[in-house]
Design a protein around this motif. Structure first.
Motif, PDB file in Angstrom:
ATOM      1  N   MET A  40       0.805  -1.227   0.000  1.00  0.00           N
ATOM      2  CA  MET A  40       0.000   0.000   0.000  1.00  0.00           C
ATOM      3  C   MET A  40       0.842   1.284   0.000  1.00  0.00           C
ATOM      4  O   MET A  40       0.609   2.199   0.783  1.00  0.00           O
ATOM      5  CB  MET A  40      -0.964   0.004   1.187  1.00  0.00           C
ATOM      6  CG  MET A  40      -0.318  -0.096   2.538  1.00  0.00           C
ATOM      7  SD  MET A  40      -1.570  -0.121   3.849  1.00  0.00           S
ATOM      8  CE  MET A  40      -0.523  -0.325   5.267  1.00  0.00           C
ATOM      9  N   ASP A 141      -1.917   9.659   4.809  1.00  0.00           N
ATOM     10  CA  ASP A 141      -1.936   8.335   4.189  1.00  0.00           C
ATOM     11  C   ASP A 141      -1.979   7.250   5.250  1.00  0.00           C
ATOM     12  O   ASP A 141      -1.476   6.141   5.047  1.00  0.00           O
ATOM     13  CB  ASP A 141      -0.694   8.148   3.300  1.00  0.00           C
ATOM     14  CG  ASP A 141      -0.831   6.959   2.361  1.00  0.00           C
ATOM     15  OD1 ASP A 141       0.210   6.464   1.877  1.00  0.00           O
ATOM     16  OD2 ASP A 141      -1.973   6.520   2.121  1.00  0.00           O
ATOM     17  N   LYS A 144      -7.774   5.442   7.300  1.00  0.00           N
ATOM     18  CA  LYS A 144      -8.652   6.402   6.594  1.00  0.00           C
ATOM     19  C   LYS A 144      -9.665   7.068   7.521  1.00  0.00           C
ATOM     20  O   LYS A 144     -10.082   8.185   7.272  1.00  0.00           O
ATOM     21  CB  LYS A 144      -9.344   5.700   5.419  1.00  0.00           C
ATOM     22  CG  LYS A 144      -8.358   4.960   4.496  1.00  0.00           C
ATOM     23  CD  LYS A 144      -7.142   5.816   4.137  1.00  0.00           C
ATOM     24  CE  LYS A 144      -5.978   4.958   3.640  1.00  0.00           C
ATOM     25  NZ  LYS A 144      -4.684   5.732   3.581  1.00  0.00           N
ATOM     26  N   ASP A 169      -4.271  10.880   0.410  1.00  0.00           N
ATOM     27  CA  ASP A 169      -4.295   9.712  -0.459  1.00  0.00           C
ATOM     28  C   ASP A 169      -5.594   8.936  -0.232  1.00  0.00           C
ATOM     29  O   ASP A 169      -6.231   9.053   0.820  1.00  0.00           O
ATOM     30  CB  ASP A 169      -3.092   8.797  -0.155  1.00  0.00           C
ATOM     31  CG  ASP A 169      -2.925   7.697  -1.201  1.00  0.00           C
ATOM     32  OD1 ASP A 169      -2.340   6.656  -0.871  1.00  0.00           O
ATOM     33  OD2 ASP A 169      -3.397   7.872  -2.347  1.00  0.00           O
ATOM     34  N   ASN A 170      -6.008   8.145  -1.231  1.00  0.00           N
ATOM     35  CA  ASN A 170      -7.084   7.153  -1.084  1.00  0.00           C
ATOM     36  C   ASN A 170      -8.463   7.717  -0.807  1.00  0.00           C
ATOM     37  O   ASN A 170      -9.272   7.089  -0.106  1.00  0.00           O
ATOM     38  CB  ASN A 170      -6.755   6.153   0.039  1.00  0.00           C
ATOM     39  CG  ASN A 170      -5.389   5.569  -0.095  1.00  0.00           C
ATOM     40  OD1 ASN A 170      -4.543   5.787   0.768  1.00  0.00           O
ATOM     41  ND2 ASN A 170      -5.127   4.866  -1.164  1.00  0.00           N
ATOM     42  N   GLU A 199      -2.811   2.317  -6.380  1.00  0.00           N
ATOM     43  CA  GLU A 199      -1.438   1.946  -6.746  1.00  0.00           C
ATOM     44  C   GLU A 199      -1.357   0.545  -7.350  1.00  0.00           C
ATOM     45  O   GLU A 199      -1.950  -0.399  -6.859  1.00  0.00           O
ATOM     46  CB  GLU A 199      -0.490   2.026  -5.526  1.00  0.00           C
ATOM     47  CG  GLU A 199      -0.955   1.354  -4.272  1.00  0.00           C
ATOM     48  CD  GLU A 199      -1.723   2.293  -3.342  1.00  0.00           C
ATOM     49  OE1 GLU A 199      -2.341   3.250  -3.826  1.00  0.00           O
ATOM     50  OE2 GLU A 199      -1.735   2.037  -2.144  1.00  0.00           O
TER      51      GLU A 199
HETATM   52 MG    MG Z   1      -2.433   5.209   0.657  1.00  0.00          MG
END
Ligand code: MG
Ligand code: 72M
Length: 214
Positions: A40, A141, A144, A169-170, A199
């Protein structure tokens, strides 16, 4: 006992990358994740977006939440101007130990302060413990469901200034719906979504760039 994926990733760096060459460390990890074992890291595609935002901000003081194995730490630190500093928080000791060695292999240990601990505990201590005034750039990152509480904590601790850039991110996969809802509706931020892919896959994902306007 069987090695862990981060340990195998570090071995791939030590085998395929040149000491002191951050780009070779980045490509060794990307090759490992594409051809051996998915992991990840922000990765090469979203990584170019991260690079362009870091270069644009040219931060003197940067913060990363969620070091993992240090891939994005190396991506960010290699672009920092001399004298600049990147503080990165990681609360898993095993991951922190791997990341320290990845960062050292890249020769970037002088720019990076890897703190082994939880964001919730350390954000309130940034000023008195690390002499941080405010951050110019922040990369989110980590877990979450921590993006929203931690951005609010950063606000409360006075660690943002007019123009601080927060890159998350994400925001699609795994997704951070409560964070997106907050940051896109808050008058204190100007946000833009950079569409990309999870990714090393074809799944949609993206980065949310938010500028704090105070
Ligand atoms: Mg990430
Ligand atoms: C459904 C599904 C599953 C997985 C994916 C794939 C996917 C793709 C991605 O780019 C992802 O970033 C992730 C992801 O879950 N990232 C979480 C990353 C945590 C790291 O940060 C550390 N940490 C977590 N909370 C804290 C904290 N408070 N203080 C300090 N360190 C923290 C942990 O110790 C880890 O080192 C997952 C996509 C979709």
């Amino acid at each position: 006992t069987r090695s862990t994926r981060p340990q195998r990733m570090l071995k791939a760096v030590q085998k395929n990358a040149t000491r002191g060459d951050p780009l070779s460390v980045i490509s060794a990890i990307d090759r490992f994740c594409r051809h051996s074992e998915w992991a990840m890291n922000v990765g090469d595609e979203k990584g170019t977006i991260l690079d362009s935002v870091v270069s644009e901000v040219n931060p003197a003081m940067a913060l990363e939440l969620g070091t993992y194995c240090g891939y994005s730490t190396v991506r960010i630190a290699r672009l920092l101007p001399p004298g600049a500093r990147l503080v990165t928080l990681e609360f898993n000791g095993d991951y922190a130990a791997i990341a320290r060695q990845v960062i050292e292999w890249a020769g970037l240990e002088d720019m990076v302060q890897l703190v082994e601990g939880a964001s919730g505990d350390w954000i309130p201590r940034m000023k008195e413990h690390f002499g941080v005034k405010t951050f110019d750039f922040i990369f989110l990152d980590h877990w979450k469901d921590r993006y929203l509480p931690d951005i609010k904590l950063l606000e409360e601790c006075g660690l943002l200034r007019k123009g601080t850039v927060v890159l998350a991110d994400n925001v699609i996969c795994p997704g951070t719906p409560d964070y997106l809802e907050y940051i896109r509706n808050s008058p204190s931020y100007e946000s833009n979504y950079f569409r990309s892919h999870l990714e090393y896959t074809k799944a949609e994902d993206g980065l949310e760039k938010s500028v704090y306007v105070g």
